[in-house]
Design an enzyme around this catalytic site. Structure first.
Site, PDB file in Angstrom:
ATOM      1  N   ASP A  30       0.874  -1.157   0.000  1.00  0.00           N
ATOM      2  CA  ASP A  30       0.000   0.000   0.000  1.00  0.00           C
ATOM      3  C   ASP A  30       0.927   1.228   0.000  1.00  0.00           C
ATOM      4  OD1 ASP A  30      -2.319   1.667   0.539  1.00  0.00           O
ATOM      5  OD2 ASP A  30      -1.602   1.784   2.610  1.00  0.00           O
ATOM      6  N   ASP A  32      -0.071   5.084   1.086  1.00  0.00           N
ATOM      7  CA  ASP A  32      -0.283   6.048   2.168  1.00  0.00           C
ATOM      8  C   ASP A  32      -0.153   5.379   3.530  1.00  0.00           C
ATOM      9  OD1 ASP A  32      -1.037   8.199   0.335  1.00  0.00           O
ATOM     10  OD2 ASP A  32      -2.924   7.149   0.062  1.00  0.00           O
TER      11      ASP A  32
HETATM   12  C1  G6P Z   1      -5.816   5.740   0.159  1.00  0.00           C
HETATM   13  C2  G6P Z   1      -5.859   6.405   1.510  1.00  0.00           C
HETATM   14  C3  G6P Z   1      -7.236   6.965   1.785  1.00  0.00           C
HETATM   15  C4  G6P Z   1      -7.670   7.853   0.625  1.00  0.00           C
HETATM   16  C5  G6P Z   1      -7.733   7.018  -0.635  1.00  0.00           C
HETATM   17  C6  G6P Z   1      -8.172   7.819  -1.846  1.00  0.00           C
HETATM   18  O1  G6P Z   1      -6.396   4.509   0.246  1.00  0.00           O
HETATM   19  O2  G6P Z   1      -5.534   5.483   2.531  1.00  0.00           O
HETATM   20  O3  G6P Z   1      -7.190   7.686   2.977  1.00  0.00           O
HETATM   21  O4  G6P Z   1      -8.942   8.419   0.875  1.00  0.00           O
HETATM   22  O5  G6P Z   1      -6.430   6.493  -0.878  1.00  0.00           O
HETATM   23  O6  G6P Z   1      -7.179   8.768  -2.149  1.00  0.00           O
HETATM   24  P1  G6P Z   1      -7.329   9.905  -3.235  1.00  0.00           P
HETATM   25  O7  G6P Z   1      -5.939  10.480  -3.353  1.00  0.00           O
HETATM   26  O8  G6P Z   1      -7.783   9.252  -4.500  1.00  0.00           O
HETATM   27  O9  G6P Z   1      -8.310  10.873  -2.724  1.00  0.00           O
HETATM   28 MG    MG Z   2      -2.594   3.161   3.665  1.00  0.00          MG
END
Ligand code: G6P
Ligand code: MG
Length: 236
Positions: A30, A32
């Protein structure tokens, strides 16, 4: 979608680790909160938006937003505050949050990658273990480019390529398919509860990054990605 890998014709001489009678052939990361602390930037941007609509978003609430799509995150915040908005307003709110998030990200330096992660990925690949990125974020490619690690993955799957976000296994199954590796031979690194669920639903092993109480279903939990020892793949 057919996720089987029979159509693959990549012939890599895998160096494999025996893991309770399965062979680990790929690690899927993953982004983030696992490779870089962009999870914190997501939180700051969501908290600012929540405040604007009169909702106090706590760090504990934020755990539920990790790993899920942008729109699902907004819906969870609105549910928490008992607020309902039209589809049009929700689109505007989600876009606003994304503008703030991208602002944080664009100021990020390559040094913000978590310590040890670059080396871990390099060592895995040198051992013949495939490495993929699987992030629900539609900004994932921008982030890995800013960190100068976009060339370090055998495959990248992001939020623009899937219909169902974590905890649905779609993103991990697609990553395995792109790597031409059977899902059971993959290990996922995840900081989100939804991500751990998605990995297990894909039939993969999962290393949780964060708190054991939050990620109790993971096969193993570590505090930081960079502290993972490759030999530990054998004990999952
Ligand atoms: C990741 C993060 C989420 C976030 C999602 C969408 O999974 O953990 O917290 O909301 O991505 O991200 P984006 O950049 O597309 O808004
Ligand atoms: Mg994450």
């Amino acid at each position: 979608m057919n996720y089987s890998s029979h159509a693959c014709n990549i012939n890599t001489p895998f160096v494999t680790l025996n893991c309770n009678s399965i062979l680990i052939k790929a690690c899927i990361f993953d982004l983030d909160g696992v490779i870089v602390d962009t999870a914190h930037y997501h939180f700051l941007a969501w908290r600012k938006l929540a405040k604007e609509i009169g909702i106090n978003l706590t760090e504990a609430d934020n755990e539920r937003l990790k790993g899920v799509s942008r729109m699902r995150s907004l819906e969870i915040i609105l549910e928490l505050g008992g607020v309902s908005l039209s589809e049009h307003d929700k689109e505007n709110m989600a876009n606003k949050k994304n503008t703030w998030f991208v602002d944080y990200v664009e100021r990020m330096a390559p040094e913000e990658i978590f310590p040890g992660v670059r080396t871990l990925i390099k060592n895995l690949r040198e051992m013949g273990i495939k490495v993929a990125l699987a992030s629900s974020s539609k900004n994932a490619r921008t982030v890995v480019q800013l960190l100068h690690i976009n060339q370090e993955f055998d495959a990248i799957v992001d939020g623009t390529m899937v219909t169902n976000s974590k905890p649905d296994p779609e993103i991990f199954l697609l990553a395995a398919k792109k790597l031409c590796v059977d899902p059971k031979d993959c290990v996922v690194f995840e900081d989100a509860e939804a991500g751990v669920e998605a990995a297990l639903a894909a039939g993969m092993k999962c290393v949780g990054v964060g708190s054991p109480s939050q990620l109790r279903r993971a096969n193993k939990v570590i505090t930081k990605t960079g502290e993972f020892q490759i030999a530990e793949l054998e004990q999952l």
